[in-house]
Design an enzyme around this catalytic site. Sequence first.
Site, PDB file in Angstrom:
ATOM      1  N   GLY A   1      53.979 110.557  79.147  1.00 41.34           N
ATOM      2  CA  GLY A   1      54.582 111.599  78.326  1.00 41.34           C
ATOM      3  C   GLY A   1      54.683 111.242  76.862  1.00 41.34           C
ATOM      4  O   GLY A   1      55.666 111.568  76.204  1.00 41.34           O
TER       5      GLY A   1
ATOM      6  N   GLY B   1      56.580 113.250  68.289  1.00 40.38           N
ATOM      7  CA  GLY B   1      57.873 113.900  68.331  1.00 40.38           C
ATOM      8  C   GLY B   1      58.569 113.882  69.675  1.00 40.38           C
ATOM      9  O   GLY B   1      59.608 114.516  69.844  1.00 40.38           O
TER      10      GLY B   1
ATOM     11  N   ASP C   1      47.133 113.906  83.721  1.00 36.84           N
ATOM     12  CA  ASP C   1      47.859 115.161  83.905  1.00 36.84           C
ATOM     13  C   ASP C   1      48.623 115.027  85.214  1.00 36.84           C
ATOM     14  O   ASP C   1      48.038 115.128  86.302  1.00 36.84           O
ATOM     15  CB  ASP C   1      46.882 116.334  83.957  1.00 36.84           C
ATOM     16  CG  ASP C   1      47.574 117.668  84.193  1.00 36.84           C
ATOM     17  OD1 ASP C   1      48.803 117.681  84.402  1.00 36.84           O
ATOM     18  OD2 ASP C   1      46.881 118.705  84.196  1.00 36.84           O
ATOM     19  N   LEU C   2      49.906 114.796  85.116  1.00 35.17           N
ATOM     20  CA  LEU C   2      50.695 114.491  86.300  1.00 35.17           C
ATOM     21  C   LEU C   2      50.922 115.692  87.212  1.00 35.17           C
ATOM     22  O   LEU C   2      51.437 115.528  88.327  1.00 35.17           O
ATOM     23  CB  LEU C   2      52.039 113.880  85.890  1.00 35.17           C
ATOM     24  CG  LEU C   2      51.919 112.440  85.381  1.00 35.17           C
ATOM     25  CD1 LEU C   2      53.157 112.024  84.607  1.00 35.17           C
ATOM     26  CD2 LEU C   2      51.667 111.483  86.535  1.00 35.17           C
TER      27      LEU C   2
ATOM     28  N   ASN D   1      58.252 108.887  81.970  1.00 36.29           N
ATOM     29  CA  ASN D   1      58.975 109.680  80.989  1.00 36.29           C
ATOM     30  C   ASN D   1      58.487 111.127  80.926  1.00 36.29           C
ATOM     31  O   ASN D   1      59.230 112.010  80.495  1.00 36.29           O
ATOM     32  CB  ASN D   1      58.821 109.013  79.612  1.00 36.29           C
ATOM     33  CG  ASN D   1      59.318 109.867  78.479  1.00 36.29           C
ATOM     34  OD1 ASN D   1      60.512 109.955  78.214  1.00 36.29           O
ATOM     35  ND2 ASN D   1      58.383 110.506  77.761  1.00 36.29           N
TER      36      ASN D   1
ATOM     37  N   THR E   1      54.741 118.099  88.799  1.00 31.72           N
ATOM     38  CA  THR E   1      54.606 117.348  87.552  1.00 31.72           C
ATOM     39  C   THR E   1      55.653 116.258  87.398  1.00 31.72           C
ATOM     40  O   THR E   1      55.350 115.140  86.964  1.00 31.72           O
ATOM     41  CB  THR E   1      54.691 118.306  86.350  1.00 31.72           C
ATOM     42  OG1 THR E   1      53.718 119.343  86.504  1.00 31.72           O
ATOM     43  CG2 THR E   1      54.458 117.565  85.044  1.00 31.72           C
TER      44      THR E   1
ATOM     45  N   TYR F   1      62.864 131.507  93.804  1.00 33.76           N
ATOM     46  CA  TYR F   1      62.753 130.631  92.640  1.00 33.76           C
ATOM     47  C   TYR F   1      63.732 130.968  91.527  1.00 33.76           C
ATOM     48  O   TYR F   1      63.976 132.134  91.196  1.00 33.76           O
ATOM     49  CB  TYR F   1      61.331 130.708  92.073  1.00 33.76           C
ATOM     50  CG  TYR F   1      61.059 129.765  90.919  1.00 33.76           C
ATOM     51  CD1 TYR F   1      61.022 128.387  91.130  1.00 33.76           C
ATOM     52  CD2 TYR F   1      60.837 130.258  89.625  1.00 33.76           C
ATOM     53  CE1 TYR F   1      60.756 127.519  90.074  1.00 33.76           C
ATOM     54  CE2 TYR F   1      60.563 129.386  88.579  1.00 33.76           C
ATOM     55  CZ  TYR F   1      60.531 128.012  88.807  1.00 33.76           C
ATOM     56  OH  TYR F   1      60.279 127.145  87.776  1.00 33.76           O
TER      57      TYR F   1
END
Length: 327
Positions: free
Chosen positions: A29, A33, A83-84, A112, A133, A183
Amino acid sequence: MPYDTNTTATELVPDYAPLIEGKTILVTGVSPGSLGSSYIQCIAKAKPACLILAGRSANKLAKCAEDILATDPNIEIKILEIDLSSLNSARKAADQVNGWEDVPSIDVLVNNAGIMAVEYQLSADGFESHFATNHLGPFLFTNLIMKKILKSASPRVVMVSSDGHRLSPIRFYDYNFDGGKTYNKWTGYGQSKTANMLMALSLAKKLGVKYNLQAFSLHPGAILTNLSSHLDWSTDMDGLLSVYRQLGEKQGWEDQGFTLKNLDRGTATHIYASFDPSLKAHNGAHLVDSHMADPMVDIVKPWATNDLEAEKLWVLSEKLVGQEFPY
């Protein structure tokens, strides 16, 4: 003097410099910034042996690497695209890490990366996006590179969770929210943050005594980063408070806004979790404001610190990623 909510990463680095020097540290991650970038920039001042910057965008990773090298051109930096949300990407990235002969071990892995309160969608593998993710991708990636982590003399895994874990336990029989019918984006986020805490607990229990692995989860605090850039707090705050009210939690009736931290304060607990030697006696602990969380004061939910829940999630996660890790 004890560390607290006002402690900054800049203040902590000198305290832990001897423990950071010479270490190989992998952080997911990382983008300009972000908490991941801030963490990397701070620890770079303490002469680590190698920093592995992992994230989805090669260009953003390159920019973060340039910023570090501009201050110290002697630091070894590696870039890892991952790309998790994709189990295939997690496997490819793990293969790449395991194939690096010049990186014999990884001393600290900081999971992270994450997403927060996004609209309902499924990953390429068919899992709700937060769960995919924030949990399943890191679960698979971490375990696939575990042999390299355990080659460290003092291996440590840090899971960046959130006080958002209070929003939901693991929905073992409806983790995909019935195709979106049940959801709520805050509940989806909460489930994934509970999963982060339970994963740290599982790693500590399974690998702590036999392999000396330490694993911790943490809440960094409320920080304005790209994680929440898609939200409109004028309306989304009502949605968040609604979930708390449904749970019967006092936060639902005490909307006082967030006490925001800047990045320097926000990454302090990352550094504390990664290097503090006194934490060895508290393997699997959840950390807040650069100290061990007090379940009463810091409102840590028992569903995120329960050994049975942790084992149930481990078994479910193995099933969903299609691979067992029988430590």
